[in-house]
Motif scaffolding. Sequence first.
Motif, PDB file in Angstrom:
ATOM      1  N   GLY A   1      -0.095  41.500  56.520  1.00 35.09           N
ATOM      2  CA  GLY A   1      -0.198  43.139  56.865  1.00 35.09           C
ATOM      3  C   GLY A   1       0.307  43.891  55.907  1.00 35.09           C
ATOM      4  N   HIS A   2       0.469  43.351  54.533  1.00 32.18           N
ATOM      5  CA  HIS A   2       1.097  44.156  53.519  1.00 32.18           C
ATOM      6  C   HIS A   2      -0.463  44.657  52.557  1.00 32.18           C
ATOM      7  CE1 HIS A   2       5.039  42.682  54.167  1.00 32.18           C
ATOM      8  NE2 HIS A   2       4.555  41.575  53.948  1.00 32.18           N
ATOM      9  N   ALA A   3      -0.039  45.801  52.015  1.00 29.35           N
ATOM     10  CA  ALA A   3      -1.232  46.318  51.148  1.00 29.35           C
ATOM     11  C   ALA A   3      -1.080  46.027  49.969  1.00 29.35           C
ATOM     12  CB  ALA A   3      -1.037  47.867  51.158  1.00 29.35           C
ATOM     13  N   VAL A   4      -2.145  45.142  49.367  1.00 31.83           N
ATOM     14  CA  VAL A   4      -2.292  44.654  48.182  1.00 31.83           C
ATOM     15  C   VAL A   4      -3.341  45.303  47.158  1.00 31.83           C
ATOM     16  CG1 VAL A   4      -2.513  42.388  46.851  1.00 31.83           C
ATOM     17  CG2 VAL A   4      -1.540  42.533  49.374  1.00 31.83           C
ATOM     18  N   THR A   5      -2.761  45.408  46.030  1.00 38.42           N
ATOM     19  CA  THR A   5      -3.803  46.036  45.061  1.00 38.42           C
ATOM     20  C   THR A   5      -3.600  45.061  43.790  1.00 38.42           C
ATOM     21  OG1 THR A   5      -3.474  48.343  45.490  1.00 38.42           O
ATOM     22  CG2 THR A   5      -4.301  48.040  43.244  1.00 38.42           C
ATOM     23  N   VAL A   6      -4.883  44.812  43.309  1.00 44.48           N
ATOM     24  CA  VAL A   6      -4.898  43.818  42.101  1.00 44.48           C
ATOM     25  C   VAL A   6      -5.592  44.409  40.965  1.00 44.48           C
ATOM     26  CG1 VAL A   6      -5.951  41.610  41.463  1.00 44.48           C
ATOM     27  CG2 VAL A   6      -5.174  41.780  43.702  1.00 44.48           C
ATOM     28  N   VAL A   7      -4.993  44.553  39.717  1.00 42.16           N
ATOM     29  CA  VAL A   7      -5.461  45.082  38.653  1.00 42.16           C
ATOM     30  C   VAL A   7      -5.690  44.076  37.520  1.00 42.16           C
ATOM     31  CG1 VAL A   7      -4.952  46.907  36.771  1.00 42.16           C
ATOM     32  CG2 VAL A   7      -3.871  47.142  39.242  1.00 42.16           C
ATOM     33  N   SER A   8      -7.012  44.078  36.950  1.00 43.20           N
ATOM     34  CA  SER A   8      -7.213  43.203  36.267  1.00 43.20           C
ATOM     35  C   SER A   8      -8.619  43.555  35.575  1.00 43.20           C
ATOM     36  CB  SER A   8      -7.484  41.845  36.726  1.00 43.20           C
ATOM     37  OG  SER A   8      -8.602  41.951  37.787  1.00 43.20           O
ATOM     38  N   PHE A   9      -9.204  42.698  34.474  1.00 42.50           N
ATOM     39  CA  PHE A   9     -10.339  42.950  33.756  1.00 42.50           C
ATOM     40  C   PHE A   9     -11.573  42.919  35.019  1.00 42.50           C
ATOM     41  CE2 PHE A   9      -9.229  40.898  29.711  1.00 42.50           C
ATOM     42  CZ  PHE A   9      -8.041  41.634  29.545  1.00 42.50           C
TER      43      PHE A   9
END
Length: 434
Positions: free
Chosen positions: A48-56
């Motif tokens: 239930g957590h909000a996850v943001t992935v930053v990558s190429f």
Amino acid sequence: MVAGTGSPPQTARLQSGRRALSVCIVAYKDLTSNTRVARQAHALAARGHAVTVVSFAPPDPRLVGDRADFAATGVPKVGAALAVAVALAGSILGQAAGGPVRLAAALGGRFGQLRCQQFGLQAAKLCRGRRFDVVQAHFDKALIAAAAIREQCGGRLVFDAVELPFDRDSLPAPADQRALRLAEIAREQEIARTADQWLTVGGTLAAEITRRFRIAAPLVVRNCRQPHLAPDARIRRDLGLDGAAQLVLALNSVRAGEGVEVIVEALRHLPAHVHLAILGQGTDGAGGERLRSIAAAAGAGGRLHLPPLQPASEVIGYASGADMGIIPRQPVTDNLSLSLPNRFFEMVAAGLPLAVSRVGEIAALVDHHGIGVVFDENNPRAAAAAIAEVLDLLRQGDLKARVLAAAHQLSWDREQIAYVELIESLGQQENRRG
């Protein structure tokens, strides 16, 4: 920013009644073929957590599903102007880029060597206006970006040291590029010392990190995978193998220290019905041609196969059609000596018994679970003998059962628990502080 279509809402609540967290995972790489970040993001989002992935570029959506948001920067590009390079070096590297190093960094910028710093600026811009409870850096080159995001968006800092960090064995040769990377390393080490928690992939590497950097032991989160226990015939069909052929599979890149030449040469000492497939980066170019030449010289040209790369989400299923796996890794660098690679867990999850080199934790796990044979990774005859022994043990029946038991014990469902608990603990600490 590319958003998943079903990202968990910021207001979602866990069954425990605690507020859902907002977590950012930053990776200085293209994550298309990466499974670790995908598994971590999926595990957190499933809670239930909000996850943001930053990558190429984002991970394979089949591994993450639609539960995370992705911010894709593309491969960072840096202008050639010296003024831009100096500004970037000064503003991002800070004290680590003073004097001659600043000039070297500027020169390096002319050749696109300031990508870590530029990635940091791009990542922070993409996350502007957001608030995070935890920011996780996926290995050392992501630390500068993670620090920039943490300063702007808040959050506890987690450093996932998937290899031995700040490695000086792989410094670039040109003096200006070398100076720049050393400046980056100095800044990355400063940031790492402020991390609230380190992670790593194996116990041997964790012990070396603790000794070398004089920190508390990192949390070990191995690259375990979910079992795929229904054999898939695709690889045998693709290679044109009949039922009498026995297939040995190496999930290997063709590069120094991986030992693929040894196992190709080992075909010379094995019966004609034993075939070898090498599935990995570098098999479709000059490296693959070199392996074919070795096989031809060994009289086994028709028994070496170099199948095309598979999507990350398909590798385990595809591998399950082999009879056994082999890991010939050679301990020629510190990172290789300390490694516990993805391929070990992928092949166990595929239900394959193993022949493995004597590299630390890989060999220890094979012995502990009784799932294969350890061999001298420099000796083709020893590799051939290990392959023959594993294939013989398979006919006795007990070996396969032990592999299937190990696949369940080494599953990601089990391994993710400690990781999720850590992130939730740090996030709740950040909530109380905020």
